[in-house]
Design a protein around this motif. Structure first.
Motif, PDB file in Angstrom:
ATOM      1  N   THR A 224     -36.595  -7.743  -5.718  1.00 17.61           N
ATOM      2  CA  THR A 224     -35.801  -8.928  -5.767  1.00 17.61           C
ATOM      3  C   THR A 224     -35.243 -10.017  -6.937  1.00 17.61           C
ATOM      4  N   THR A 225     -36.034  -9.364  -7.675  1.00 16.34           N
ATOM      5  CA  THR A 225     -35.991 -10.464  -8.934  1.00 16.34           C
ATOM      6  C   THR A 225     -34.656 -10.256  -8.822  1.00 16.34           C
ATOM      7  N   GLY A 226     -34.199 -11.001 -10.674  1.00 13.24           N
ATOM      8  CA  GLY A 226     -32.635 -10.783 -10.946  1.00 13.24           C
ATOM      9  C   GLY A 226     -33.691 -10.273 -12.706  1.00 13.24           C
ATOM     10  N   VAL A 227     -32.529 -10.132 -13.376  1.00  9.18           N
ATOM     11  CA  VAL A 227     -32.572  -9.315 -14.616  1.00  9.18           C
ATOM     12  C   VAL A 227     -32.907 -10.148 -15.753  1.00  9.18           C
ATOM     13  N   ASP A 228     -33.096 -11.578 -15.595  1.00  5.36           N
ATOM     14  CA  ASP A 228     -34.136 -12.271 -16.918  1.00  5.36           C
ATOM     15  C   ASP A 228     -34.654 -13.911 -16.137  1.00  5.36           C
ATOM     16  N   PRO A 229     -35.346 -13.979 -16.417  1.00  5.21           N
ATOM     17  CA  PRO A 229     -36.272 -13.460 -16.938  1.00  5.21           C
ATOM     18  C   PRO A 229     -36.646 -12.300 -14.997  1.00  5.21           C
ATOM     19  N   GLN A 230     -38.312 -11.947 -15.856  1.00 10.19           N
ATOM     20  CA  GLN A 230     -38.801 -10.679 -14.151  1.00 10.19           C
ATOM     21  C   GLN A 230     -39.963 -11.093 -14.781  1.00 10.19           C
ATOM     22  N   PRO A 231     -40.137 -10.222 -13.404  1.00  8.05           N
ATOM     23  CA  PRO A 231     -41.883 -10.819 -13.475  1.00  8.05           C
ATOM     24  C   PRO A 231     -42.754 -10.002 -14.015  1.00  8.05           C
ATOM     25  N   LEU A 232     -43.031 -10.263 -14.480  1.00  4.10           N
ATOM     26  CA  LEU A 232     -44.830  -9.411 -15.074  1.00  4.10           C
ATOM     27  C   LEU A 232     -44.711  -7.979 -14.965  1.00  4.10           C
ATOM     28  N   SER A 233     -45.315  -7.936 -14.243  1.00  2.00           N
ATOM     29  CA  SER A 233     -45.190  -6.144 -13.944  1.00  2.00           C
ATOM     30  C   SER A 233     -44.430  -5.735 -13.851  1.00  2.00           C
ATOM     31  N   VAL A 234     -43.152  -6.347 -13.496  1.00  2.00           N
ATOM     32  CA  VAL A 234     -41.571  -5.607 -13.860  1.00  2.00           C
ATOM     33  C   VAL A 234     -41.080  -5.787 -15.378  1.00  2.00           C
ATOM     34  N   ARG A 235     -41.554  -6.548 -15.770  1.00  2.00           N
ATOM     35  CA  ARG A 235     -41.144  -5.900 -17.511  1.00  2.00           C
ATOM     36  C   ARG A 235     -42.540  -5.107 -18.013  1.00  2.00           C
ATOM     37  N   ILE A 236     -43.210  -5.106 -16.957  1.00  2.00           N
ATOM     38  CA  ILE A 236     -44.606  -4.301 -18.276  1.00  2.00           C
ATOM     39  C   ILE A 236     -44.554  -2.576 -17.892  1.00  2.00           C
ATOM     40  N   TYR A 237     -43.594  -2.510 -16.433  1.00  2.00           N
ATOM     41  CA  TYR A 237     -42.893  -1.216 -15.804  1.00  2.00           C
ATOM     42  C   TYR A 237     -42.049  -0.611 -16.616  1.00  2.00           C
ATOM     43  N   SER A 238     -40.666  -1.724 -17.281  1.00  2.00           N
ATOM     44  CA  SER A 238     -39.868  -1.556 -17.613  1.00  2.00           C
ATOM     45  C   SER A 238     -40.003  -1.124 -19.774  1.00  2.00           C
ATOM     46  N   ALA A 239     -40.642  -1.533 -19.848  1.00  2.00           N
ATOM     47  CA  ALA A 239     -41.516  -1.759 -21.219  1.00  2.00           C
ATOM     48  C   ALA A 239     -42.545  -0.622 -21.327  1.00  2.00           C
ATOM     49  N   ILE A 240     -42.747  -0.014 -20.407  1.00  2.65           N
ATOM     50  CA  ILE A 240     -43.693   1.395 -20.688  1.00  2.65           C
ATOM     51  C   ILE A 240     -42.026   2.154 -21.126  1.00  2.65           C
ATOM     52  N   ARG A 241     -41.483   2.394 -19.962  1.00  5.60           N
ATOM     53  CA  ARG A 241     -40.537   3.488 -19.642  1.00  5.60           C
ATOM     54  C   ARG A 241     -40.309   3.770 -21.608  1.00  5.60           C
ATOM     55  N   PHE A 242     -40.111   2.705 -22.603  1.00  3.65           N
ATOM     56  CA  PHE A 242     -38.999   3.014 -23.650  1.00  3.65           C
ATOM     57  C   PHE A 242     -41.069   3.285 -24.954  1.00  3.65           C
ATOM     58  N   GLY A 243     -41.472   3.959 -23.772  1.00  2.00           N
ATOM     59  CA  GLY A 243     -42.549   3.745 -24.649  1.00  2.00           C
ATOM     60  C   GLY A 243     -44.282   2.598 -24.668  1.00  2.00           C
ATOM     61  N   VAL A 244     -45.268   3.369 -24.614  1.00  2.00           N
ATOM     62  CA  VAL A 244     -45.906   2.284 -24.399  1.00  2.00           C
ATOM     63  C   VAL A 244     -47.039   1.809 -25.144  1.00  2.00           C
ATOM     64  N   GLN A 245     -46.549   0.558 -24.926  1.00  2.00           N
ATOM     65  CA  GLN A 245     -46.867  -0.763 -26.747  1.00  2.00           C
ATOM     66  C   GLN A 245     -48.584  -1.077 -26.316  1.00  2.00           C
ATOM     67  N   PRO A 246     -49.067  -1.252 -27.242  1.00  2.00           N
ATOM     68  CA  PRO A 246     -50.494  -1.519 -27.149  1.00  2.00           C
ATOM     69  C   PRO A 246     -50.459  -2.782 -26.712  1.00  2.00           C
ATOM     70  N   THR A 247     -49.152  -3.838 -26.658  1.00  2.08           N
ATOM     71  CA  THR A 247     -49.454  -5.156 -26.094  1.00  2.08           C
ATOM     72  C   THR A 247     -49.876  -5.055 -24.573  1.00  2.08           C
ATOM     73  N   ILE A 248     -49.382  -3.828 -24.266  1.00  2.00           N
ATOM     74  CA  ILE A 248     -49.329  -4.075 -22.763  1.00  2.00           C
ATOM     75  C   ILE A 248     -51.047  -3.852 -21.856  1.00  2.00           C
ATOM     76  N   ASN A 249     -51.531  -3.015 -23.313  1.00  2.00           N
ATOM     77  CA  ASN A 249     -52.879  -3.140 -23.082  1.00  2.00           C
ATOM     78  C   ASN A 249     -53.198  -4.416 -22.496  1.00  2.00           C
ATOM     79  N   ALA A 250     -53.081  -5.165 -23.756  1.00  2.00           N
ATOM     80  CA  ALA A 250     -53.645  -7.008 -23.593  1.00  2.00           C
ATOM     81  C   ALA A 250     -53.246  -7.504 -22.774  1.00  2.00           C
ATOM     82  N   VAL A 251     -51.997  -7.564 -22.284  1.00  2.00           N
ATOM     83  CA  VAL A 251     -51.338  -7.821 -20.827  1.00  2.00           C
ATOM     84  C   VAL A 251     -52.619  -7.823 -20.110  1.00  2.00           C
ATOM     85  N   GLY A 252     -52.424  -6.246 -19.879  1.00  2.00           N
ATOM     86  CA  GLY A 252     -53.407  -5.954 -18.578  1.00  2.00           C
ATOM     87  C   GLY A 252     -54.981  -6.523 -18.916  1.00  2.00           C
TER      88      GLY A 252
END
Lengths: 285, 358
Positions: A224-252
């Protein structure tokens, strides 16, 4: 062998056997918690990693936390998630409490039907709810945005509030509200001055629960989200698709800390109101 | 004498839609200002429904409710100058005792200083002044009961309605509260309408009692009236223990089907051959020291129940007809003086103590 001598002879050995630690049970318990929390533990540990590696821990640092707080995209998402959670919490409380009051007081055929329909969102697979919500918005020409996420999350959360509050309301003494009216209160004043204060612990507990559920909801938010901004959970998911950044660990890790704080708050609420015993989040009792 | 009764129920009835059954049926009742009036009856007799009609929680399906001459039928509870003490007390758990008691005055918009003064005085009256800041959950049952009373009385209602307010208390506390309630009522002079299923309670406290059965009033009168002179079999059996002996009335006696005739004296307006119940209280039957004007018969002692100050004898008069007789233990004070079973004994009573009921 007679029954009289047997217990005397067996007692010492038996007693030791009975008090011996149940090794198997302990092992299963440890294994259970290990499987449950080890992955989470890894995320927390590597959020403090000094290097970019996700497999080798090489000294502690707050590097990835700093990276997160410099990442505007992630910060926007965090802001949006907080906003959506807050609005969904307020909206679903308002509607859910009203629905619960109506369901308890209307015991007619319509009331019981509404009570059953209310439970449907709880058992519907979330992906169905998500797709349905998306199709509804697309079909009616409403562009997907933060607002559509809020609407979908409110709809989804009402059932939780209602389930928690309904049992609580049913347990209230109906004479209390009558007493208020007897003492000169109108129906609305009785609700505001007597019934709602009595429900406050349950209302606060469901507020915390809804906030936590909505904040880390992915499926519904994704559809149900638009393109920008995206909810944090959706943003993390998209980020992971391009390789996991350690930043995601910090967010988690930050999300985990926030959730723990919320749960602790939910458990503390009944104590703040001077009730003995904990509060069961699902029954509200 | 005031012009209007405090409460007038004018042919009120309550019929439930679903079953068509009547909880209260065509009932007329006047309650005098300042009296302690009890509605007494078994559960389901309609006494609570009647009380709730006066309070405004149940709308009668017929007839009207008048408070001090004013028709209040259909008015909601908050528009009636009556207050209720609920069976569950229904205290507001999130408020202190003082705030509980102040609730009604705040709704009426009474000035803050006056509220404080009246709440304080009322809490003192019920002896809870020192606990004003406590929450209800920390109180004992008797204390909660007194808060409920104070919360209602502080509004100075025309009529105070009490729905079995003592039912949840243990026996000793109930006795004490009966006396206290009666004292408070006398002090402040407000009309009390008291619902109870406990006949002792009704007899002890009331100026008048209405005995209810199946939505109607069986009998209404002073405690002495309804206890000593019940007009129906129901009232006689409900008001304390009474011996009810079925038989046929003929020439000043009730003839048992199998057994002796029991003299009751001539009864005006009762035709010979009428089926009746002879009603006589256990304490009105004598077992010794008979007086000349008494009616006598004999029976066989079946059982003896000793209970401290009194002894109850169960005595068979005829097959299937047993009466109980209550005797003070001053009469036969030693154990060996009392019968133990099997003895033939003489019984006697004064004809005016028997009631012959249809």
């Amino acid at each position: 062998m007679t029954g009289k001598t047997a217990p005397a002879r067996r007692t010492p050995a038996r007693r030791r056997a009975a008090t011996r630690r149940p090794r198997f049970a302990i092992a299963v318990t440890v294994l259970f918690f290990a499987l449950l929390y080890l992955p989470v533990g890894v995320v927390v540990l590597f959020s403090f990693n000094a290097r970019k590696s996700l497999t080798v821990f090489d000294g502690a640092s707050l590097r990835w936390y700093r990276a997160f707080f410099r990442d505007d995209l992630l910060l926007d998402s965090l802001g949006m998630s907080l906003q959506v959670s807050f609005v969904a919490m307020a909206g679903s409380l308002l509607l859910g409490v009203a629905l619960a009051l109506g369901l308890v007081r209307n015991r007619g055929r319509l009331g019981s039907l509404a009570g059953l329909v209310m439970l449907v969102p709880l058992i519907t697979p979330e992906i169905v709810t998500g797709v349905a919500a998306m199709l509804l918005f697309k079909g009616t020409g409403i562009p997907l945005s933060t607002t559509t996420v809020m609407l979908a999350e409110i709809t989804f959360s009402i059932s939780y509030v209602t389930v928690i509050l309904r049992s609580r309301i049913a347990a209230l003494n109906p004479e209390t509200e009558e007493a208020a009216m007897d003492l000169g209160a109108t129906r609305r004043q009785a609700l505001r001055l007597v019934t709602l204060p009595a429900l406050l612990p349950s209302i606060l507990a469901s507020a915390v629960l809804i906030f936590a559920l909505v904040f880390d909801d992915f499926v519904l938010a994704y559809f149900t989200t638009g393109v920008d901004p995206q909810p944090l959970s959706v943003r993390i998911y998209s980020a992971i698709r391009f390789g996991v950044q350690p930043t995601i660990n910090a967010v988690g890790t930050l999300m985990l800390a926030g959730s723990i704080a919320l749960i602790a708050l939910a458990l503390a609420i009944p104590r703040l109101f001077g009730r003995r015993g904990g509060l069961d989040l699902l029954s509200g009792e | 004498m005031p012009a209007h009764p405090a409460v007038r129920l004018d042919h009120v009835g309550k019929q439930y839609d679903r079953t068509g059954a009547f909880a209260v049926r065509d009932l007329e009742l006047d309650i005098t200002p300042g009296e302690f009036f009890s509605l007494l009856g078994p559960s389901g007799c309609g006494k609570t429904t009647l009380l709730r009609m006066i309070g405004g929680f149940v709308d009668p399906t017929e007839g009207s409710v008048l408070l001090d001459g004013e028709d209040v039928t259909g008015l909601p509870p908050n528009k009636r100058n009556v207050n209720t003490v609920f069976q569950s007390y229904a205290l507001f758990d999130h408020l202190s005792l003082a705030d509980n008691v102040a609730f009604g005055l705040k709704r009426k918009g009474v000035a803050r200083a006056e509220i404080r003064e009246r709440v304080g005085a009322m809490l003192d009256l019920v002896q809870l002044g020192h606990l004003a800041d406590r929450k209800p959950a920390t109180l004992s049952g008797g204390q909660r009961q007194r808060v409920a009373l104070a919360r209602a009385l502080v509004n100075r209602p025309q009529v105070l309605l009490l729905d079995e307010p003592l039912a949840a208390l243990d026996l000793a506390l109930r006795r004490r509260m009966q006396v206290e309630l009666k004292q408070i009522q006398r002090e402040i002079g407000i009309t009390f309408v008291f619902v109870t299923h406990d006949q002792d309670e009704a007899l002890t406290m009331s100026d008048r009692v209405a005995v209810m059965n199946q939505g109607r009033i069986e009998q209404c009168g002073t405690p002495e009236d309804v206890y000593e002179r019940p007009t129906s079999t129901f009232t006689a059996s409900f008001m304390g223990t009474s011996n009810l002996v079925p038989g046929t009335y003929r020439a000043g006696a009730v003839h048992l089907d199998e057994g002796p005739a029991l003299p009751v004296g001539p009864r005006a307006g009762l035709a010979d051959g009428t089926r009746v119940n002879l009603s006589i209280r256990p304490e009105k039957i004598w077992l010794s020291d008979f007086e000349p004007d008494m009616a006598q018969t004999t029976g066989t002692v079946r059982e003896t129940v000793y209970s401290g100050p009194t002894t109850t004898y169960l005595i068979d008069l005829a097959p299937g007809i047993t009466v109980s007789v209550l005797e003070q233990n001053t009469v036969r004070s030693r154990r060996e003086d009392r019968w133990s079973g099997g003895e033939q004994v003489d019984l006697a009573w004064k004809p005016e103590h028997c009631l012959v009921l249809d």
